[in-house]
Design an enzyme around this catalytic site. Sequence first.
Site, PDB file in Angstrom:
ATOM      1  N   LYS A  89      15.424  29.389  55.673  1.00 28.86           N
ATOM      2  CA  LYS A  89      16.350  28.323  55.292  1.00 28.86           C
ATOM      3  C   LYS A  89      16.887  28.621  53.892  1.00 28.86           C
ATOM      4  CE  LYS A  89      16.123  23.310  55.956  1.00 28.86           C
ATOM      5  NZ  LYS A  89      15.216  22.159  55.812  1.00 28.86           N
TER       6      LYS A  89
HETATM    7  O1  G3P Z   1      15.017  18.799  55.603  1.00 28.18           O
HETATM    8  C1  G3P Z   1      16.180  18.357  55.035  1.00 28.18           C
HETATM    9  C2  G3P Z   1      16.536  16.910  55.306  1.00 28.18           C
HETATM   10  O2  G3P Z   1      16.282  16.564  56.619  1.00 28.18           O
HETATM   11  C3  G3P Z   1      16.004  15.945  54.295  1.00 28.18           C
HETATM   12  O3  G3P Z   1      16.094  14.609  54.709  1.00 28.18           O
HETATM   13  O4  G3P Z   1      15.580  12.201  54.400  1.00 28.18           O
HETATM   14  O5  G3P Z   1      15.063  13.826  52.545  1.00 28.18           O
HETATM   15  O6  G3P Z   1      17.403  13.212  53.090  1.00 28.18           O
HETATM   16  P1  G3P Z   1      16.042  13.406  53.614  1.00 28.18           P
END
Ligand code: G3P
Length: 221
Positions: A89
């Site tokens: 990633k």
């Molecule tokens: O893994 C990246 C993403 O899904 C993060 O989500 O909830 O931290 O904005 P969030």
Amino acid sequence: MKFFIDTANLEEIRKAQLLGLLDGITTNPSLISKEIIDKSDIYNHYTSICNLLKREEGNVSIEVISTNYTDMIQEGEKLSLLHPKIVVKIPISKDGIKAIKYLSNKNIKTNCTLVFSLGQALLAAKVGSNYVSPFIGRLDDISYNGLSLVKEIKTIYEYYHFNTKILAASIRNPFHILECAKIGIHAVTTPFKVIDTLFYHPLTKIGLKKFLKDYDNINES
Ligand code: G3P
């Protein structure tokens, strides 16, 4: 539609596995920081996640922490050798795009992350990233429409037959999942608790209660 679980927590992964709903895992440095105390344990933890997954349960996106091209490709190659399930990633940037191109040419799978605009998604596809991760929830948080972005990415990718798969990220609620499903997004990555909400409907609960009550009223001879 594939359900990836956005976690580095082994218990959370097992919950999805037990229901037969696991199609892959995505992690990021914030998620891994919740699971380990010492940096020397990171690679062991990544291996534990990968080993937990059965063959048919997809791949595991692991994010590089390097920010320049040379270090990114070195870290990406190291991660790819750790386990065959690992997808590297890489955050979008000029160095990141160059690194994705390099790794793609070496047949190392990549996921371009921290994508918040159509232009960024276009760049990821042009260099052959296997996945693009637009962050829906974080756009909603600042009053932009995250779902609109995902829809636009899909339209553009279809015009040009890009092979990059959309892995919608930063999923916060069932609405995000279902709106992605309605337009045929390849995958969502979400905490397990959001998938859990898809099970419930009050009429199911009421209906089951009545079925069982009616069954109980049948005489037994
Ligand atoms: O893994 C990246 C993403 O899904 C993060 O989500 O909830 O931290 O904005 P969030």
